[in-house]
Motif scaffolding. Structure first.
Motif, PDB file in Angstrom:
ATOM      1  N   ASP A  42      -2.262  24.218  16.399  1.00 54.68           N
ATOM      2  CA  ASP A  42      -3.284  23.273  15.892  1.00 54.68           C
ATOM      3  C   ASP A  42      -2.952  21.819  16.201  1.00 54.68           C
ATOM      4  N   ARG A  43      -1.736  21.553  16.702  1.00 56.73           N
ATOM      5  CA  ARG A  43      -1.397  20.152  17.033  1.00 56.73           C
ATOM      6  C   ARG A  43      -2.394  19.614  18.049  1.00 56.73           C
ATOM      7  N   ARG A  44      -2.892  18.413  17.784  1.00 58.97           N
ATOM      8  CA  ARG A  44      -3.768  17.737  18.759  1.00 58.97           C
ATOM      9  C   ARG A  44      -3.275  16.320  18.907  1.00 58.97           C
ATOM     10  N   SER A  45      -3.402  15.776  20.099  1.00 60.14           N
ATOM     11  CA  SER A  45      -3.129  14.355  20.280  1.00 60.14           C
ATOM     12  C   SER A  45      -4.183  13.581  19.503  1.00 60.14           C
ATOM     13  N   LEU A  46      -3.727  12.643  18.672  1.00 64.65           N
ATOM     14  CA  LEU A  46      -4.677  11.861  17.865  1.00 64.65           C
ATOM     15  C   LEU A  46      -4.583  10.389  18.258  1.00 64.65           C
ATOM     16  N   ARG A  47      -5.723   9.737  18.302  1.00 61.78           N
ATOM     17  CA  ARG A  47      -5.737   8.344  18.767  1.00 61.78           C
ATOM     18  C   ARG A  47      -6.357   7.404  17.737  1.00 61.78           C
ATOM     19  N   ARG A  48      -6.383   7.844  16.507  1.00 66.33           N
ATOM     20  CA  ARG A  48      -6.798   6.947  15.415  1.00 66.33           C
ATOM     21  C   ARG A  48      -5.953   7.266  14.178  1.00 66.33           C
ATOM     22  N   SER A 153       0.322  12.324  16.058  1.00 68.18           N
ATOM     23  CA  SER A 153       0.963  11.548  17.128  1.00 68.18           C
ATOM     24  C   SER A 153       0.179  11.690  18.413  1.00 68.18           C
ATOM     25  N   VAL A 154       0.481  10.799  19.344  1.00 68.54           N
ATOM     26  CA  VAL A 154       0.014  10.980  20.722  1.00 68.54           C
ATOM     27  C   VAL A 154       1.101  10.450  21.642  1.00 68.54           C
ATOM     28  N   MET A 155       1.317  11.166  22.733  1.00 72.64           N
ATOM     29  CA  MET A 155       2.255  10.695  23.761  1.00 72.64           C
ATOM     30  C   MET A 155       1.469   9.849  24.748  1.00 72.64           C
ATOM     31  N   LEU A 156       2.117   8.802  25.249  1.00 74.09           N
ATOM     32  CA  LEU A 156       1.406   7.857  26.117  1.00 74.09           C
ATOM     33  C   LEU A 156       2.210   7.550  27.367  1.00 74.09           C
ATOM     34  N   SER A 157       1.505   7.549  28.498  1.00 77.64           N
ATOM     35  CA  SER A 157       2.187   7.109  29.718  1.00 77.64           C
ATOM     36  C   SER A 157       1.611   5.817  30.262  1.00 77.64           C
ATOM     37  N   GLU A 158       0.475   5.381  29.747  1.00 80.12           N
ATOM     38  CA  GLU A 158      -0.146   4.232  30.407  1.00 80.12           C
ATOM     39  C   GLU A 158      -0.772   3.188  29.488  1.00 80.12           C
ATOM     40  N   THR A 159      -0.733   3.387  28.172  1.00 77.95           N
ATOM     41  CA  THR A 159      -1.481   2.457  27.340  1.00 77.95           C
ATOM     42  C   THR A 159      -0.718   1.159  27.103  1.00 77.95           C
ATOM     43  N   GLY A 160      -1.106   0.126  27.769  1.00 81.19           N
ATOM     44  CA  GLY A 160      -0.605  -1.203  27.447  1.00 81.19           C
ATOM     45  C   GLY A 160       0.875  -1.384  27.639  1.00 81.19           C
ATOM     46  N   LEU A 183      10.264   7.350  29.740  1.00 80.98           N
ATOM     47  CA  LEU A 183       9.400   8.462  30.164  1.00 80.98           C
ATOM     48  C   LEU A 183       8.040   8.421  29.503  1.00 80.98           C
ATOM     49  N   MET A 184       8.040   8.177  28.225  1.00 80.06           N
ATOM     50  CA  MET A 184       6.765   8.176  27.500  1.00 80.06           C
ATOM     51  C   MET A 184       6.957   7.444  26.183  1.00 80.06           C
ATOM     52  N   THR A 185       5.858   6.982  25.645  1.00 76.22           N
ATOM     53  CA  THR A 185       5.856   6.452  24.277  1.00 76.22           C
ATOM     54  C   THR A 185       5.182   7.493  23.398  1.00 76.22           C
ATOM     55  N   MET A 198     -10.081  21.180  20.500  1.00 72.03           N
ATOM     56  CA  MET A 198      -9.056  21.500  21.495  1.00 72.03           C
ATOM     57  C   MET A 198      -9.586  21.144  22.881  1.00 72.03           C
ATOM     58  N   PRO A 199      -8.846  20.310  23.638  1.00 67.07           N
ATOM     59  CA  PRO A 199      -9.338  20.002  24.987  1.00 67.07           C
ATOM     60  C   PRO A 199      -9.249  21.248  25.868  1.00 67.07           C
ATOM     61  N   PRO A 200      -9.971  21.255  27.000  1.00 63.68           N
ATOM     62  CA  PRO A 200      -9.992  22.484  27.813  1.00 63.68           C
ATOM     63  C   PRO A 200      -8.605  22.881  28.299  1.00 63.68           C
ATOM     64  N   LYS A 201      -8.188  24.056  27.923  1.00 64.62           N
ATOM     65  CA  LYS A 201      -6.885  24.589  28.351  1.00 64.62           C
ATOM     66  C   LYS A 201      -7.172  25.767  29.286  1.00 64.62           C
ATOM     67  N   LEU A 202      -6.427  25.868  30.368  1.00 59.63           N
ATOM     68  CA  LEU A 202      -6.637  26.953  31.327  1.00 59.63           C
ATOM     69  C   LEU A 202      -6.309  28.296  30.684  1.00 59.63           C
ATOM     70  N   MET A 236     -15.694  11.931  24.069  1.00 56.94           N
ATOM     71  CA  MET A 236     -14.682  11.314  23.203  1.00 56.94           C
ATOM     72  C   MET A 236     -14.637   9.803  23.377  1.00 56.94           C
ATOM     73  N   ARG A 237     -14.916   9.339  24.599  1.00 55.22           N
ATOM     74  CA  ARG A 237     -14.813   7.893  24.881  1.00 55.22           C
ATOM     75  C   ARG A 237     -16.051   7.476  25.658  1.00 55.22           C
ATOM     76  N   PRO A 238     -17.171   7.252  24.954  1.00 56.31           N
ATOM     77  CA  PRO A 238     -18.450   6.970  25.638  1.00 56.31           C
ATOM     78  C   PRO A 238     -18.375   5.754  26.559  1.00 56.31           C
ATOM     79  N   ILE A 248      -7.049   4.175  36.466  1.00 55.98           N
ATOM     80  CA  ILE A 248      -5.910   3.448  35.881  1.00 55.98           C
ATOM     81  C   ILE A 248      -4.612   3.974  36.495  1.00 55.98           C
ATOM     82  N   TYR A 249      -4.521   5.289  36.577  1.00 59.60           N
ATOM     83  CA  TYR A 249      -3.326   5.876  37.175  1.00 59.60           C
ATOM     84  C   TYR A 249      -3.179   5.416  38.619  1.00 59.60           C
ATOM     85  N   GLU A 250      -4.300   5.456  39.361  1.00 56.61           N
ATOM     86  CA  GLU A 250      -4.244   5.082  40.774  1.00 56.61           C
ATOM     87  C   GLU A 250      -3.755   3.641  40.927  1.00 56.61           C
TER      88      GLU A 250
HETATM   89  C1  LIG Z   1       3.763  12.778  28.909  1.00 58.09           C
HETATM   90  C2  LIG Z   1       2.366  12.565  28.345  1.00 58.09           C
HETATM   91  C3  LIG Z   1       1.713  11.381  28.591  1.00 58.09           C
HETATM   92  C4  LIG Z   1       0.456  11.154  28.044  1.00 58.09           C
HETATM   93  N1  LIG Z   1      -0.150   9.932  28.242  1.00 58.09           N
HETATM   94  C5  LIG Z   1      -1.300   9.664  27.618  1.00 58.09           C
HETATM   95  C6  LIG Z   1      -1.867   8.362  27.714  1.00 58.09           C
HETATM   96  O1  LIG Z   1      -1.333   7.490  28.370  1.00 58.09           O
HETATM   97  N2  LIG Z   1      -3.028   8.090  27.037  1.00 58.09           N
HETATM   98  C7  LIG Z   1      -3.619   9.054  26.248  1.00 58.09           C
HETATM   99  O2  LIG Z   1      -4.645   8.762  25.631  1.00 58.09           O
HETATM  100  N3  LIG Z   1      -3.108  10.316  26.139  1.00 58.09           N
HETATM  101  C8  LIG Z   1      -1.965  10.622  26.796  1.00 58.09           C
HETATM  102  N4  LIG Z   1      -1.398  11.880  26.662  1.00 58.09           N
HETATM  103  C9  LIG Z   1      -2.039  12.884  25.806  1.00 58.09           C
HETATM  104  C10 LIG Z   1      -2.775  13.898  26.658  1.00 58.09           C
HETATM  105  O3  LIG Z   1      -3.994  13.330  27.093  1.00 58.09           O
HETATM  106  C11 LIG Z   1      -3.026  15.159  25.828  1.00 58.09           C
HETATM  107  O4  LIG Z   1      -1.778  15.741  25.514  1.00 58.09           O
HETATM  108  C12 LIG Z   1      -3.867  16.178  26.567  1.00 58.09           C
HETATM  109  O5  LIG Z   1      -5.160  15.694  26.772  1.00 58.09           O
HETATM  110  C13 LIG Z   1      -3.964  17.489  25.817  1.00 58.09           C
HETATM  111  O6  LIG Z   1      -4.437  17.258  24.511  1.00 58.09           O
HETATM  112  P1  LIG Z   1      -3.633  17.801  23.246  1.00 58.09           P
HETATM  113  O7  LIG Z   1      -2.341  17.032  23.194  1.00 58.09           O
HETATM  114  O8  LIG Z   1      -4.500  17.483  22.065  1.00 58.09           O
HETATM  115  O9  LIG Z   1      -3.410  19.253  23.454  1.00 58.09           O
HETATM  116  C14 LIG Z   1      -0.164  12.157  27.259  1.00 58.09           C
HETATM  117  C15 LIG Z   1       0.500  13.370  27.041  1.00 58.09           C
HETATM  118  C16 LIG Z   1       1.748  13.573  27.578  1.00 58.09           C
HETATM  119  C17 LIG Z   1       2.450  14.885  27.306  1.00 58.09           C
END
Ligand SMILES: Cc1cc2nc3c(=O)[nH]c(=O)nc-3n(C[C@H](O)[C@H](O)[C@H](O)COP(=O)(O)O)c2cc1C
Length: 273
Positions: A42-48, A153-160, A183-185, A198-202, A236-238, A248-250
């Motif tokens: 049930d863990r989901r990345s949360l952004r609020r 929580s959410v893991m981040l590779s590119e936010t700010g 590596l990540m925040t 749940m985002p689309p998982k293969l 999610m982000r209109p 952004i990645y590019e």
């Molecule tokens: C190493 C890593 C970096 C990530 N970087 C970002 C990010 O920069 N911005 C963001 O909004 N989400 C980021 N995420 C979250 C992913 O978008 C998210 O894990 C993915 O969409 C699957 O969603 P879930 O975590 O809810 O299963 C990152 C996740 C990981 C593992």
């Protein structure tokens, strides 16, 4: 050949969103009550996040879960740079992402164990990979421990300027020695909203093979995945899109590649043939 992000009609967008909403973890009913399994699935990345403070005891339990993660030869090749919202602001001169309460910049660390263990074979790429693997496991441990304590929580590779794509900047800002690379925040806080779907998982049969051979993924599955990614992003982000996220990645990945090459292989590595 790889295709670009699909342009979806309104009908296709709605159909894709319907499929995302219908997505569920597949667990045999007899195991569905297992608490740890439920937390992981049930863990989901949360952004609020909520403004409710995260207690010191809760945050230190999360860090402890990182400290006790498994690692190659028990090398513990990681460093956690930990922040409150205030220390984040004073260190980086900007607000912590998503108004989170705490942040951890997880670094791979192929520097510390050298001081204790000269004899570990020197190999920049293997050592880097080992450190990435171990530090990522620690990151996941922290994320799951947080979830178990009701903290999102959410893991981040590119936010700010805070993640993997900001390696050069972070190395300077955080005074990271050679062999230590961000590596990540991960940012943490109590949920400020309901968890997203749940985002689309293969499907498992496209990513797990029991016959000892790798199989290419069904192109229809890949197309459906990208359609759901595109539709899900828009929902999610209109104001943004999957396309602009990739842009952004590019825009940042070239510099990050150079910075990382220098960090892993040493100064001048970018000039080498
Ligand atoms: C190493 C890593 C970096 C990530 N970087 C970002 C990010 O920069 N911005 C963001 O909004 N989400 C980021 N995420 C979250 C992913 O978008 C998210 O894990 C993915 O969409 C699957 O969603 P879930 O975590 O809810 O299963 C990152 C996740 C990981 C593992």
């Amino acid at each position: 050949m790889a295709e670009s992000v699909p342009k979806l009609t309104v009908g296709e967008t709605l159909r894709s969103i319907g499929r995302i909403l219908a997505g569920r973890p597949h667990v045999p009913p007899a195991l569905a009550g297992n608490e740890l399994l439920r937390i992981i699935l049930d863990r989901r990345s949360l952004r609020r996040f909520a403004s409710r403070p995260l207690g010191e005891d809760v945050f230190s339990a999360i860090l402890e879960a990182g400290r006790l993660a498994p690692s190659t030869v028990n090398l513990q090749s990681w460093t956690f740079m930990s922040f409150t919202a205030e220390s984040w602001q004073s260190t980086f001169g900007r607000a912590i992402p998503f108004e989170a309460q705490r942040g951890v910049i997880v670094c791979g660390d192929a520097h510390r164990y050298r001081a204790a263990l000269e004899t570990f074979p020197r190999s920049p790429l293997v050592e880097y990979t080992i450190a990435v693997t171990n530090a990522s496991l620690a990151a996941m441990n922290m994320s799951i421990a947080a979830e178990a304590l009701g903290v999102a929580s959410v893991m981040l590779s590119e936010t700010g300027r805070s993640g993997l794509l900001d390696v050069g900047y972070l190395k300077e800002e955080l005074h990271l020695p050679e062999g230590v690379f961000p590596l990540m925040t991960i940012v943490f806080g109590y949920p400020g909203t309901a968890p997203p779907p749940m985002p689309p998982k293969l499907p498992l049969d496209e990513i797990c093979f029991a016959d000892g051979k790798y199989h290419e993924t069904d192109p229809d599955v890949l197309r459906e995945w990208m359609a759901q990614m595109t539709a899900g992003y828009k929902a999610m982000r209109p104001l943004s899109s999957f396309d602009s996220q990739l842009a952004i990645y590019e825009s940042k990945i070239g510099q990050a590649e150079e910075d990382l090459t220098e960090m892993v292989f040493g100064r001048g590595a970018n000039e080498a043939e």
